[in-house]
Structures are given as structure tokens and as C-alpha cells.
Motif scaffolding. Structure first.
Motif, PDB file in Angstrom:
ATOM      1  N   LYS A 114     -63.986  -0.742 -10.423  1.00  0.00           N
ATOM      2  CA  LYS A 114     -63.414  -0.142 -11.633  1.00  0.00           C
ATOM      3  C   LYS A 114     -62.051   0.493 -11.381  1.00  0.00           C
ATOM      4  CE  LYS A 114     -67.686   0.564 -14.120  1.00  0.00           C
ATOM      5  NZ  LYS A 114     -68.569   1.500 -14.790  1.00  0.00           N
ATOM      6  N   ARG A 132     -59.493  -2.280 -10.990  1.00  0.00           N
ATOM      7  CA  ARG A 132     -59.264  -2.886 -12.298  1.00  0.00           C
ATOM      8  C   ARG A 132     -58.344  -2.004 -13.144  1.00  0.00           C
ATOM      9  NH1 ARG A 132     -64.350  -3.184 -14.298  1.00  0.00           N
ATOM     10  NH2 ARG A 132     -64.793  -4.694 -12.670  1.00  0.00           N
ATOM     11  N   ARG A 151     -54.795  -2.336 -11.842  1.00  0.00           N
ATOM     12  CA  ARG A 151     -54.233  -3.623 -12.287  1.00  0.00           C
ATOM     13  C   ARG A 151     -53.835  -3.574 -13.763  1.00  0.00           C
ATOM     14  NH1 ARG A 151     -58.466  -5.836  -8.572  1.00  0.00           N
ATOM     15  NH2 ARG A 151     -57.296  -6.773  -6.858  1.00  0.00           N
ATOM     16  N   THR A 152     -54.620  -2.881 -14.576  1.00  0.00           N
ATOM     17  CA  THR A 152     -54.314  -2.759 -16.005  1.00  0.00           C
ATOM     18  C   THR A 152     -53.013  -1.997 -16.213  1.00  0.00           C
ATOM     19  OG1 THR A 152     -56.663  -2.824 -16.579  1.00  0.00           O
ATOM     20  CG2 THR A 152     -55.162  -1.902 -18.233  1.00  0.00           C
TER      21      THR A 152
END
Length: 75
Positions: free
Chosen positions: A50, A53, A56-57
Motif C-alpha cells: 500500500k 502504491r 507511485r500514485t
């Protein structure tokens, strides 16, 4: 992009001095290779990926001349 990634990751890890980011441009893709201390890998990835992620977002939402931004987390 490199300073943004370094700033985010330094807040997460126990060994901020050992963070290294290498930028590799492949066509219209910017590949960021993040090197962290072995003990900090889990903190950067997070439970079930998480944290990685979320990083990366943020990177994909940041303005960049490249069409795509990839993040590779390395030891």
C-alpha cells in the motif's frame, strides 16, 4: 521528480542517508530506481504494497514531461 521521491521516502525510513535515486529515461518513460537500506525495504513497500502504491500514485500525479513514470524499489 527525483527530489519529490527522496523527500517522501526520507520521512518513512530509519536510514535516510542511504537513500539513492537513479533516473533512467526509456523513450517516453521515466524509470526511477530507488535504493534503500535493507532494513527499510518493508517500510517503503508497506503492508500489501500500500505504501509503494501510494508513492507511485503521487509520482504519477506530479507534473512531468514524460508520459509514464515507473518506480522500482531496490535493495
Amino acid at each position: 521528480m527525483k527530489p519529490l521521491l527522496e523527500h517522501m521516502v526520507k520521512a518513512l525510513v530509519d536510514h535516510p542517508d542511504e537513500i539513492q535515486v537513479k533516473e533512467v529515461i526509456e523513450g517516453q518513460t521515466l524509470r526511477l530506481q530507488l535504493f534503500v537500506h535493507t532494513d527499510d525495504i518493508g517500510k517503503v513497500i508497506g503492508k500489501q504494497g500500500k505504501t509503494a502504491r501510494a508513492i507511485r500514485t503521487v509520482l504519477s500525479a506530479a507534473p512531468s514531461p514524460h508520459k509514464r513514470v515507473q518506480l522500482d524499489i531496490m535493495e
